[in-house]
Design a protein around this motif. Structure first.
Motif, PDB file in Angstrom:
ATOM      1  N   ASP A   1      -0.947   1.969  10.826  1.00 15.97           N
ATOM      2  CA  ASP A   1      -1.691   0.714  10.857  1.00 15.97           C
ATOM      3  C   ASP A   1      -2.571   0.664  12.098  1.00 15.97           C
ATOM      4  O   ASP A   1      -2.173   1.135  13.166  1.00 15.97           O
TER       5      ASP A   1
ATOM      6  N   GLU B   1      -5.443   0.380   7.290  1.00 18.98           N
ATOM      7  CA  GLU B   1      -4.201   1.154   7.102  1.00 18.98           C
ATOM      8  C   GLU B   1      -4.495   2.433   6.330  1.00 18.98           C
ATOM      9  O   GLU B   1      -5.421   2.470   5.502  1.00 18.98           O
TER      10      GLU B   1
ATOM     11  N   CYS C   1       3.601  -6.483   7.476  1.00 19.83           N
ATOM     12  CA  CYS C   1       4.799  -6.498   8.343  1.00 19.83           C
ATOM     13  C   CYS C   1       4.424  -7.093   9.695  1.00 19.83           C
ATOM     14  O   CYS C   1       5.244  -7.669  10.388  1.00 19.83           O
TER      15      CYS C   1
ATOM     16  N   ILE D   1       0.851  -1.196   0.000  1.00 17.33           N
ATOM     17  CA  ILE D   1       0.000   0.000   0.000  1.00 17.33           C
ATOM     18  C   ILE D   1       0.886   1.245   0.000  1.00 17.33           C
ATOM     19  O   ILE D   1       0.581   2.269  -0.603  1.00 17.33           O
ATOM     20  N   CYS D   2       2.052   1.096   0.664  1.00 19.93           N
ATOM     21  CA  CYS D   2       3.018   2.202   0.652  1.00 19.93           C
ATOM     22  C   CYS D   2       3.527   2.473  -0.760  1.00 19.93           C
ATOM     23  O   CYS D   2       3.618   3.635  -1.181  1.00 19.93           O
TER      24      CYS D   2
ATOM     25  N   ILE E   1       1.288  -5.525   2.132  1.00 17.71           N
ATOM     26  CA  ILE E   1       2.418  -6.251   2.731  1.00 17.71           C
ATOM     27  C   ILE E   1       2.187  -6.289   4.239  1.00 17.71           C
ATOM     28  O   ILE E   1       2.060  -5.238   4.865  1.00 17.71           O
TER      29      ILE E   1
HETATM   30  N1  SME Z   1       1.595  -2.550   5.152  1.00 17.10           N
HETATM   31  C1  SME Z   1       2.544  -1.742   4.394  1.00 17.10           C
HETATM   32  C2  SME Z   1       3.968  -2.156   4.693  1.00 17.10           C
HETATM   33  C3  SME Z   1       4.599  -1.436   5.843  1.00 17.10           C
HETATM   34  S1  SME Z   1       4.124  -2.223   7.380  1.00 17.10           S
HETATM   35  O1  SME Z   1       2.701  -1.970   7.502  1.00 17.10           O
HETATM   36  C4  SME Z   1       4.889  -1.219   8.580  1.00 17.10           C
HETATM   37  C5  SME Z   1       2.268  -1.890   2.883  1.00 17.10           C
HETATM   38  O2  SME Z   1       1.434  -2.722   2.486  1.00 17.10           O
HETATM   39  O3  SME Z   1       2.923  -1.166   2.110  1.00 17.10           O
END
Ligand code: SME
Length: 161
Positions: A127, A108, A101, A76-77, A99
């Protein structure tokens, strides 16, 4: 119990007072993380991913171990960085690009961070362990916070190579 709008007003005021005259990026990021986490204890991961050599690298954060590197094509980042647009995900388990973590994450928000030249320098990632924690109030206030503290003046201390 103060509502979300009131909490953000408090955070914004405290940041304006504490960060007055400050230009160092890591100091600003660390302080923003601290006050968001302090006022929103349910937001269990609060932090910045920095743009570095065409990918995202973990920067200052509070929470469980965060992924160290995120390609712009992933997460998502990565989507927030690619699209240069805030991402709100009510249920990360239904987002194929997410992702995890930490498996505790359920929702999020990721806000792009621009410098005074309107260049993307980071994303602010938050989050929650609850589904659908984030809404337009979060988006507007978090965008206002990063605009105020990263886009209005030349900063020092960020790794740009
Ligand atoms: N969830 C994020 C990755 C960073 S962890 O949440 C700290 C993503 O999907 O980019």
């Amino acid at each position: 119990m103060m509502n979300k709008e009131g909490i953000y007003q408090t955070i914004f005021s405290e940041l304006s007072a504490v960060l007055e005259g400050e230009t160092h990026v890591v100091l600003k990021m660390s302080t923003i993380n601290c006050l968001i986490k302090t006022h929103f204890p349910d937001y269990f991961w609060v932090g910045f991913y920095l743009m570095k050599q065409e990918q995202l690298m973990v920067g200052p954060y509070q929470g469980t171990l965060g992924c160290l590197h995120i390609p712009l094509t992933k997460g998502i980042c990565g989507r927030a960085a690619r699209e240069k647009k805030t991402q709100i995900v009510d249920d990360v388990l239904s987002d194929p690009q997410h992702i995890a973590c930490d498996s505790a994450t359920r929702s999020e928000i990721v806000v792009p961070v621009f410098n005074h030249l309107k260049e993307l320098i980071a994303v602010l990632d938050i989050d929650s362990t609850q589904y659908a924690s984030f809404d337009q109030v979060d988006r507007l206030w978090l965008e206002k916070i990063v605009e105020t503290h990263f886009a209005t003046e030349k900063l020092d201390g960020i790794v740009t190579t």
